[in-house]
Design an enzyme around this catalytic site. Structure first.
Site, PDB file in Angstrom:
ATOM      1  N   ASP A  93       0.657  -1.092  -0.010  1.00  0.00           N
ATOM      2  CA  ASP A  93      -0.314   0.071   0.235  1.00  0.00           C
ATOM      3  C   ASP A  93       0.490   1.269  -0.067  1.00  0.00           C
ATOM      4  OD1 ASP A  93      -2.535  -1.233  -0.096  1.00  0.00           O
ATOM      5  OD2 ASP A  93      -2.774  -1.016   2.431  1.00  0.00           O
ATOM      6  N   CYS A 109     -24.574 -11.122  -1.499  1.00  0.00           N
ATOM      7  CA  CYS A 109     -24.409 -10.571   0.017  1.00  0.00           C
ATOM      8  C   CYS A 109     -25.082  -9.244  -0.062  1.00  0.00           C
ATOM      9  CB  CYS A 109     -22.777 -10.870   0.114  1.00  0.00           C
ATOM     10  SG  CYS A 109     -22.409 -10.388   1.809  1.00  0.00           S
TER      11      CYS A 109
END
Length: 176
Positions: free
Chosen positions: A11, A69
């Site tokens: 990241d 979901c």
């Protein structure tokens, strides 16, 4: 033994590790834009050690493992997740880690009590096995100087990435 150059980053560089992992067949990119590993949790750190020429384009993404979901979408504090993708400007992780400058009143409302990142979409995912979020004493954190912060967290690249200034800005915003 072949010599090659490498850099370890998580990241902290513009590497499309999720797309590379998807391309390699390691998982699919879910509604939250997180990588869902095949048959395992979506909570993990993806890294790459590359000594190859990367193609300029990738094959089409694999179908999402998310199905119907939508838990990450429903629970996202900034409503950053939708059928059209992720809106980073409403994502707590983006606001607390990437956003430069002062936070708007809307952004302060979105981040709630988070000073660094957000795990709500990951913890909502039925495929995830998440540890509890780290809790930090805001008074203690706000008392740190930049030098103290760097000394204490020098082995934490994830906290050094946004830096003392952004984390302090976020801590000040949530302590109001």
């Amino acid at each position: 033994k072949k010599n090659f150059e490498f850099e370890i980053c998580i990241d902290s560089k513009p590497l499309a590790e999720k797309i590379l992992a998807n391309f390699a067949g390691l998982g699919s990119i879910g509604r939250s834009s997180c990588l869902v590993r095949n048959g395992a949790s979506s909570f993990f750190a993806a890294g790459a050690l590359l000594d190859i020429e990367l193609p300029e384009s990738f094959p089409e993404e694999q179908p999402s493992a998310c199905g119907d979901c939508f838990k990450c979408e429903r629970l996202c504090p900034g409503q950053a997740i939708s059928a059209s993708g992720l809106n980073p400007s409403k994502c707590v992780s983006y606001i607390t880690m990437e956003k430069k400058g002062k936070l708007s009143d809307e952004e302060i409302g979105i981040i709630g009590g988070w000073i660094f990142g957000c795990d709500i979409c990951l913890s909502a995912c039925p495929n995830s096995k998440m540890p509890p979020p780290l809790e930090i004493d805001l008074e203690w954190f706000l008392s740190l100087t930049k030098e103290e912060f760097e000394k204490i967290f020098h082995l934490s690249p994830c906290l050094l990435y946004p830096g003392w200034e952004k984390l302090r800005r976020n801590a000040e915003a949530v302590s109001i």
